[in-house]
Design a protein around this motif. Structure first.
Motif, PDB file in Angstrom:
ATOM      1  N   HIS A 260      51.019  -8.032   3.842  1.00 43.78           N
ATOM      2  CA  HIS A 260      51.192  -7.211   4.530  1.00 43.78           C
ATOM      3  C   HIS A 260      51.619  -6.972   5.567  1.00 43.78           C
ATOM      4  O   HIS A 260      52.999  -8.548   6.049  1.00 43.78           O
ATOM      5  CB  HIS A 260      49.471  -7.214   5.469  1.00 43.78           C
ATOM      6  N   LEU A 261      52.793  -6.450   6.504  1.00 46.36           N
ATOM      7  CA  LEU A 261      53.682  -6.952   6.959  1.00 46.36           C
ATOM      8  C   LEU A 261      53.885  -7.316   8.974  1.00 46.36           C
ATOM      9  O   LEU A 261      52.599  -6.615   9.025  1.00 46.36           O
ATOM     10  CB  LEU A 261      54.328  -5.326   7.561  1.00 46.36           C
ATOM     11  N   VAL A 262      53.805  -8.154   9.006  1.00 41.56           N
ATOM     12  CA  VAL A 262      54.278  -8.797  10.398  1.00 41.56           C
ATOM     13  C   VAL A 262      55.413  -8.580  11.264  1.00 41.56           C
ATOM     14  O   VAL A 262      56.592  -8.695  10.600  1.00 41.56           O
ATOM     15  CB  VAL A 262      53.969 -10.500   9.746  1.00 41.56           C
ATOM     16  N   GLY A 263      55.687  -9.033  12.461  1.00 37.56           N
ATOM     17  CA  GLY A 263      56.494  -8.672  13.235  1.00 37.56           C
ATOM     18  C   GLY A 263      57.213  -8.152  13.080  1.00 37.56           C
ATOM     19  O   GLY A 263      57.590  -7.397  14.105  1.00 37.56           O
ATOM     20  N   GLN A 264      55.962  -6.202  13.438  1.00 34.96           N
ATOM     21  CA  GLN A 264      56.665  -5.248  12.898  1.00 34.96           C
ATOM     22  C   GLN A 264      56.781  -5.121  14.503  1.00 34.96           C
ATOM     23  O   GLN A 264      55.740  -5.293  15.837  1.00 34.96           O
ATOM     24  CB  GLN A 264      55.543  -4.390  12.636  1.00 34.96           C
ATOM     25  N   GLU A 265      56.362  -3.388  15.520  1.00 35.81           N
ATOM     26  CA  GLU A 265      57.112  -3.298  16.234  1.00 35.81           C
ATOM     27  C   GLU A 265      55.503  -2.749  17.009  1.00 35.81           C
ATOM     28  O   GLU A 265      54.891  -2.197  16.219  1.00 35.81           O
ATOM     29  CB  GLU A 265      58.391  -1.973  16.878  1.00 35.81           C
TER      30      GLU A 265
ATOM     31  N   ALA B  73      48.719   0.915  11.380  1.00 40.69           N
ATOM     32  CA  ALA B  73      48.006   0.333  10.014  1.00 40.69           C
ATOM     33  C   ALA B  73      48.369  -0.491  10.937  1.00 40.69           C
ATOM     34  O   ALA B  73      49.549  -1.050  11.389  1.00 40.69           O
ATOM     35  CB  ALA B  73      48.574   0.814   9.216  1.00 40.69           C
ATOM     36  N   ASN B  74      46.747  -1.440  10.829  1.00 36.90           N
ATOM     37  CA  ASN B  74      47.027  -3.086  11.746  1.00 36.90           C
ATOM     38  C   ASN B  74      47.324  -3.958  10.739  1.00 36.90           C
ATOM     39  O   ASN B  74      47.783  -5.196  11.255  1.00 36.90           O
ATOM     40  CB  ASN B  74      46.084  -2.511  12.867  1.00 36.90           C
ATOM     41  N   ALA B  75      46.728  -3.979   9.372  1.00 40.97           N
ATOM     42  CA  ALA B  75      45.771  -4.802   8.557  1.00 40.97           C
ATOM     43  C   ALA B  75      46.428  -4.331   7.030  1.00 40.97           C
ATOM     44  O   ALA B  75      46.387  -3.149   6.797  1.00 40.97           O
ATOM     45  CB  ALA B  75      44.921  -5.225   8.891  1.00 40.97           C
TER      46      ALA B  75
ATOM     47  N   LYS C  50      54.217 -10.964   5.658  1.00 45.68           N
ATOM     48  CA  LYS C  50      55.628 -11.288   5.268  1.00 45.68           C
ATOM     49  C   LYS C  50      56.630 -10.549   6.316  1.00 45.68           C
ATOM     50  O   LYS C  50      55.802  -9.120   6.670  1.00 45.68           O
ATOM     51  CB  LYS C  50      55.624 -10.715   4.320  1.00 45.68           C
ATOM     52  N   SER C  51      57.471 -10.801   6.447  1.00 47.46           N
ATOM     53  CA  SER C  51      58.469 -10.072   7.333  1.00 47.46           C
ATOM     54  C   SER C  51      58.810  -8.910   6.405  1.00 47.46           C
ATOM     55  O   SER C  51      58.940  -9.157   5.226  1.00 47.46           O
ATOM     56  CB  SER C  51      59.415 -11.311   7.543  1.00 47.46           C
ATOM     57  N   ASN C  52      59.541  -7.913   6.773  1.00 50.37           N
ATOM     58  CA  ASN C  52      60.838  -6.990   7.210  1.00 50.37           C
ATOM     59  C   ASN C  52      61.408  -7.502   5.563  1.00 50.37           C
ATOM     60  O   ASN C  52      61.117  -6.536   4.722  1.00 50.37           O
ATOM     61  CB  ASN C  52      61.068  -6.147   7.522  1.00 50.37           C
ATOM     62  N   ALA C  53      62.555  -8.207   5.605  1.00 47.78           N
ATOM     63  CA  ALA C  53      63.127  -8.956   4.466  1.00 47.78           C
ATOM     64  C   ALA C  53      62.437  -9.481   3.905  1.00 47.78           C
ATOM     65  O   ALA C  53      62.984  -9.346   2.291  1.00 47.78           O
ATOM     66  CB  ALA C  53      64.169  -9.673   5.584  1.00 47.78           C
ATOM     67  N   ASP C  54      61.469 -10.039   3.600  1.00 44.78           N
ATOM     68  CA  ASP C  54      60.456 -10.773   2.569  1.00 44.78           C
ATOM     69  C   ASP C  54      60.121  -9.811   1.792  1.00 44.78           C
ATOM     70  O   ASP C  54      59.838  -9.863   0.337  1.00 44.78           O
ATOM     71  CB  ASP C  54      59.546 -11.891   2.879  1.00 44.78           C
TER      72      ASP C  54
END
Length: 81
Positions: free
Chosen positions: A76-81, A39-41, A6-10
């Motif tokens: 999990h968070l996707v699109g992170q730096e 943390a990668n996953a 999920k994206s940060n906003a979601d």
């Protein structure tokens, strides 16, 4: 068990809805979620700040732990730096 990205906003929206459904947290608000360093996953995100509104800090503390644990198993968070 695989988690859903999920994206940060979601994730922020999901965390907000879950937090506000907890007893005593109807006025609390998750400002944003953030990536956990190194943390990668899995539970690679956290809830760093919550606006209390009229909610008691003890109710919000308990609820944030519950929400993070429940949602962390699913997303999990996707699109992170």
């Amino acid at each position: 068990m695989a988690t859903i990205g999920k994206s940060n906003a979601d994730l922020t929206q999901l965390a907000n809805e879950a937090l506000r459904s907890q007893p005593g947290c109807e006025t609390a608000q998750v400002v944003a979620v953030s990536a956990r360093p190194h943390a990668n996953a899995g539970r690679n995100w956290e809830i760093p700040n919550v606006v209390l509104g009229d909610s008691l800090i003890s109710d919000v503390d308990r609820a944030v732990i519950t929400v993070h644990h429940q949602l962390g198993r699913k997303f999990h968070l996707v699109g992170q730096e």
